[in-house]
Motif scaffolding. Structure first.
Motif, mmCIF file in Angstrom:
data_model
loop_
_atom_site.group_PDB
_atom_site.id
_atom_site.type_symbol
_atom_site.label_atom_id
_atom_site.label_comp_id
_atom_site.label_asym_id
_atom_site.label_seq_id
_atom_site.Cartn_x
_atom_site.Cartn_y
_atom_site.Cartn_z
ATOM 1 N N MET A 1 -25.622 82.754 94.103
ATOM 2 C CA MET A 1 -26.834 81.926 94.093
ATOM 3 C C MET A 1 -26.493 80.564 93.486
ATOM 4 O O MET A 1 -25.812 80.474 92.477
ATOM 5 C CB MET A 1 -27.943 82.606 93.282
ATOM 6 C CG MET A 1 -29.285 81.890 93.340
ATOM 7 S SD MET A 1 -30.639 82.866 92.637
ATOM 8 C CE MET A 1 -30.290 82.695 90.886
ATOM 9 N N HIS A 2 -26.997 79.490 94.098
ATOM 10 C CA HIS A 2 -26.682 78.140 93.639
ATOM 11 C C HIS A 2 -27.072 77.942 92.173
ATOM 12 O O HIS A 2 -26.325 77.339 91.404
ATOM 13 C CB HIS A 2 -27.408 77.113 94.500
ATOM 14 C CG HIS A 2 -27.039 77.150 95.954
ATOM 15 N ND1 HIS A 2 -25.748 77.247 96.382
ATOM 16 C CD2 HIS A 2 -27.815 77.091 97.072
ATOM 17 C CE1 HIS A 2 -25.725 77.255 97.702
ATOM 18 N NE2 HIS A 2 -26.962 77.165 98.141
ATOM 19 N N ASP A 29 -29.173 71.107 100.753
ATOM 20 C CA ASP A 29 -30.561 71.284 100.320
ATOM 21 C C ASP A 29 -30.727 72.652 99.675
ATOM 22 O O ASP A 29 -30.257 73.664 100.203
ATOM 23 C CB ASP A 29 -31.509 71.158 101.502
ATOM 24 C CG ASP A 29 -31.595 69.738 102.029
ATOM 25 O OD1 ASP A 29 -32.146 68.886 101.310
ATOM 26 O OD2 ASP A 29 -31.102 69.483 103.145
ATOM 27 N N MET A 30 -31.414 72.659 98.537
ATOM 28 C CA MET A 30 -31.692 73.903 97.833
ATOM 29 C C MET A 30 -33.160 74.267 98.028
ATOM 30 O O MET A 30 -34.033 73.392 98.040
ATOM 31 C CB MET A 30 -31.383 73.742 96.333
ATOM 32 C CG MET A 30 -31.618 75.007 95.518
ATOM 33 S SD MET A 30 -31.321 74.737 93.751
ATOM 34 C CE MET A 30 -29.558 74.402 93.779
ATOM 35 N N ASP A 31 -33.430 75.544 98.170
ATOM 36 C CA ASP A 31 -34.807 76.019 98.315
ATOM 37 C C ASP A 31 -35.463 76.077 96.934
ATOM 38 O O ASP A 31 -35.684 77.142 96.366
ATOM 39 C CB ASP A 31 -34.818 77.399 98.981
ATOM 40 C CG ASP A 31 -36.236 77.875 99.302
ATOM 41 O OD1 ASP A 31 -37.194 77.108 99.052
ATOM 42 O OD2 ASP A 31 -36.381 79.024 99.781
ATOM 43 N N LEU A 32 -35.739 74.899 96.420
ATOM 44 C CA LEU A 32 -36.370 74.768 95.105
ATOM 45 C C LEU A 32 -37.437 73.692 95.202
ATOM 46 O O LEU A 32 -37.169 72.580 95.658
ATOM 47 C CB LEU A 32 -35.332 74.397 94.044
ATOM 48 C CG LEU A 32 -35.845 74.105 92.632
ATOM 49 C CD1 LEU A 32 -36.526 75.338 92.028
ATOM 50 C CD2 LEU A 32 -34.711 73.655 91.717
ATOM 51 N N HIS A 42 -38.297 78.787 93.094
ATOM 52 C CA HIS A 42 -36.981 78.905 93.732
ATOM 53 C C HIS A 42 -37.011 80.053 94.727
ATOM 54 O O HIS A 42 -37.288 81.195 94.360
ATOM 55 C CB HIS A 42 -35.886 79.143 92.692
ATOM 56 C CG HIS A 42 -34.521 79.284 93.289
ATOM 57 N ND1 HIS A 42 -33.763 80.435 93.160
ATOM 58 C CD2 HIS A 42 -33.767 78.422 94.037
ATOM 59 C CE1 HIS A 42 -32.617 80.278 93.783
ATOM 60 N NE2 HIS A 42 -32.603 79.063 94.322
ATOM 61 N N GLU A 43 -36.759 79.738 95.989
ATOM 62 C CA GLU A 43 -36.761 80.736 97.066
ATOM 63 C C GLU A 43 -38.039 81.559 97.058
ATOM 64 O O GLU A 43 -38.035 82.774 97.228
ATOM 65 C CB GLU A 43 -35.521 81.628 96.962
ATOM 66 C CG GLU A 43 -34.219 80.849 97.141
ATOM 67 C CD GLU A 43 -32.984 81.729 97.057
ATOM 68 O OE1 GLU A 43 -33.105 82.877 96.576
ATOM 69 O OE2 GLU A 43 -31.899 81.250 97.456
ATOM 70 N N GLY A 44 -39.176 80.868 96.828
ATOM 71 C CA GLY A 44 -40.482 81.512 96.870
ATOM 72 C C GLY A 44 -40.913 82.201 95.594
ATOM 73 O O GLY A 44 -42.039 82.699 95.501
ATOM 74 N N THR A 45 -40.048 82.209 94.591
ATOM 75 C CA THR A 45 -40.350 82.900 93.332
ATOM 76 C C THR A 45 -40.466 81.894 92.192
ATOM 77 O O THR A 45 -39.526 81.120 91.956
ATOM 78 C CB THR A 45 -39.252 83.918 92.984
ATOM 79 O OG1 THR A 45 -39.136 84.870 94.057
ATOM 80 C CG2 THR A 45 -39.601 84.659 91.689
ATOM 81 N N TRP A 77 -27.438 68.794 94.602
ATOM 82 C CA TRP A 77 -28.337 69.533 95.475
ATOM 83 C C TRP A 77 -29.694 68.845 95.546
ATOM 84 O O TRP A 77 -30.296 68.537 94.523
ATOM 85 C CB TRP A 77 -28.513 70.967 94.965
ATOM 86 C CG TRP A 77 -27.264 71.781 95.036
ATOM 87 C CD1 TRP A 77 -26.337 71.964 94.052
ATOM 88 C CD2 TRP A 77 -26.807 72.508 96.173
ATOM 89 N NE1 TRP A 77 -25.318 72.771 94.499
ATOM 90 C CE2 TRP A 77 -25.581 73.120 95.804
ATOM 91 C CE3 TRP A 77 -27.299 72.708 97.466
ATOM 92 C CZ2 TRP A 77 -24.851 73.918 96.685
ATOM 93 C CZ3 TRP A 77 -26.573 73.513 98.342
ATOM 94 C CH2 TRP A 77 -25.357 74.108 97.953
ATOM 95 N N ILE A 79 -33.648 68.793 96.118
ATOM 96 C CA ILE A 79 -34.776 69.693 95.994
ATOM 97 C C ILE A 79 -36.053 68.947 96.404
ATOM 98 O O ILE A 79 -36.028 67.745 96.640
ATOM 99 C CB ILE A 79 -34.923 70.236 94.559
ATOM 100 C CG1 ILE A 79 -35.345 69.116 93.600
ATOM 101 C CG2 ILE A 79 -33.624 70.893 94.081
ATOM 102 C CD1 ILE A 79 -35.749 69.607 92.219
#
Length: 212
Positions: A1-2, A29-32, A42-45, A77, A79
């Protein structure tokens, strides 16, 4: 995980790492997402550990392209940020030498009697624990929230900014005064706009928990 890899590189750094001097290649791109209410997702959480959010906030910067990046000496990264990156959650007034602070019990009575409020500085604290003096370097400007409302924000380091939270906004409105067609406060001798008179309506809510 990044995040785990970034965390391992950030933890040993100083409280104020020299992020402005780091120029690694773009990593992706980070899912944040930093939501408009200040929640980091982060990633939906949602990231519920405040210490972790504070840690990553130390390596966040906004660049000339308007985008936000988490930056280390070797990674960069991108965000997403819905509004300002941070929220001002508390405000404290400190009077200059010989002047009272706003928590003195008779100050509001003096002000209501028409006497001028004391000269001093408002200190603002963000949701990640950064404390700044409101003045010439860090000052309020009016900008639009995602919902279209005009709400003050304060500029911080590295191109970042913090939106005034609702409670802080109305706290400052209670201490404000009119100047021309605007309403605001003075801090460190600098005029700090809170809004235009037609827009200042204490008690009116926009449905957001985090911002004014």
């Amino acid at each position: 995980m990044h995040l785990d890899r970034i965390l391992s590189g950030v933890s040993p750094l100083a409280d104020r790492p020299p992020v402005e001097h780091w120029n690694p290649r773009f990593s992706g791109d980070m899912d944040l997402v930093i939501q408009h209410d200040g929640c980091w997702v982060h990633e939906g959480t949602p990231m519920v550990r405040h210490e972790l959010v504070q840690l990553f906030a130390r390596i966040l910067r906004r660049e000339d392209d308007g985008d936000y990046y988490l930056v280390t000496p070797v990674e960069k990264w991108r965000i997403q940020v819905e509004d300002c990156a941070f929220i001002v959650v508390s405000a404290e007034f400190k009077g200059d030498a010989g002047e009272p602070d706003l928590d003195e019990p008779d100050l509001d009575e003096k002000s209501s009697a028409g006497q001028q409020r004391p000269v001093g500085t408002w200190w603002l604290t963000t949701n990640v624990g950064e404390r700044i003096a409101l003045g010439r370097e860090h000052h309020l400007i009016l900008s639009r929230t995602p919902s279209g409302d005009s709400v003050p924000e304060v500029n911080l380091r590295l191109g970042l900014a913090a939106r005034l939270g609702r409670n802080v906004f109305y706290q400052l409105v209670e201490q404000g005064q009119q100047q021309g067609d605007s309403f605001g406060i003075h801090s460190a001798g600098i005029w700090q706009p809170l809004g235009y008179l037609d827009d200042i309506a204490p008690g009116e809510e926009d449905g957001s928990e985090g911002n004014a």
